[in-house]
Design an enzyme around this catalytic site. Sequence first.
Site, PDB file in Angstrom:
ATOM      1  N   CYS A 119      -0.158  -3.104 -11.452  1.00 46.40           N
ATOM      2  CA  CYS A 119       0.231  -4.519 -10.854  1.00 46.40           C
ATOM      3  C   CYS A 119      -0.232  -5.427 -12.082  1.00 46.40           C
ATOM      4  CB  CYS A 119      -0.285  -4.850 -10.004  1.00 46.40           C
ATOM      5  SG  CYS A 119       0.066  -6.482  -9.124  1.00 46.40           S
ATOM      6  N   HIS A 161       6.660  -1.967  -3.621  1.00 48.03           N
ATOM      7  CA  HIS A 161       5.346  -2.572  -4.303  1.00 48.03           C
ATOM      8  C   HIS A 161       5.763  -4.177  -4.209  1.00 48.03           C
ATOM      9  CE1 HIS A 161       2.361  -3.006  -7.437  1.00 48.03           C
ATOM     10  NE2 HIS A 161       2.700  -3.951  -7.395  1.00 48.03           N
ATOM     11  N   GLU A 162       6.872  -4.728  -4.637  1.00 46.51           N
ATOM     12  CA  GLU A 162       7.101  -6.085  -4.844  1.00 46.51           C
ATOM     13  C   GLU A 162       7.225  -6.639  -3.207  1.00 46.51           C
ATOM     14  OE1 GLU A 162       6.458  -7.335  -7.315  1.00 46.51           O
ATOM     15  OE2 GLU A 162       6.766  -5.507  -8.577  1.00 46.51           O
ATOM     16  N   HIS A 165       3.981  -7.454  -1.938  1.00 48.00           N
ATOM     17  CA  HIS A 165       3.455  -8.633  -2.163  1.00 48.00           C
ATOM     18  C   HIS A 165       3.831  -9.796  -1.479  1.00 48.00           C
ATOM     19  CE1 HIS A 165       1.344  -8.234  -6.024  1.00 48.00           C
ATOM     20  NE2 HIS A 165       2.263  -7.410  -6.837  1.00 48.00           N
TER      21      HIS A 165
HETATM   22 ZN   LIG Z   1       1.966  -6.162  -8.314  1.00 47.88          ZN
END
Ligand SMILES: [Zn+2]
Length: 196
Positions: A119, A161-162, A165
């Site tokens: 990341c 993953h995004e 976030h």
């Molecule tokens: Zn990330």
Amino acid sequence: MIASQLLTQDELALLFEGDQNQPMYVYQDTVPAELQVLKNNCVAIDPRDENVKMLIARMYKTVTDGDRAGVGIAAPQVGFNRRLFLVKRFDKANEPFEFFLNPQIIWYSSLLQQGEEGCLSIENRYEAVYRSMTIQLTYFDLEGNQYQEVVEGYTAVIMQHEYDHLNGILFTDRIVEQAQREYEDATIETPLVYEV
Ligand SMILES: [Zn+2]
């Protein structure tokens, strides 16, 4: 329908700060005030807000910045608690970056894949995370049109993953959570060969 809001005065100040042709500063989990931003739940963005184009352009500059380049970036990583991310489309010719406004993952496959993740907000840490093999998501473009797409493989990993976030979840949180669970290996059957 998600209630969208224009960027605030504070957000505009951050967006137009300094040289707009330069990459933006990427928030780090080691800085408490920045970690707080990374941990927040993000709010919807108005696709027709004229300033969103600049935010996308600056995020693109940031994620493609030389040695520090990544394969995806989410708005909270540059200080905006907004539902927007950019992802490199490894599943498309020439692997373009695409942006996703107000994305929603509406379906996750129960079949998982495990791969190494890192990341831009977490320095020098690369570890294996389980993600769904396939996802279905909806998102908006700058005209406010909504799309729906099924994505699989590595591109789906980046999107998950995004998307995390946007909900204040880092991949290191997933590692902690997944350490408590047990996973079974799937038996992938050999595809049938049809004779014609
Ligand atoms: Zn990330």
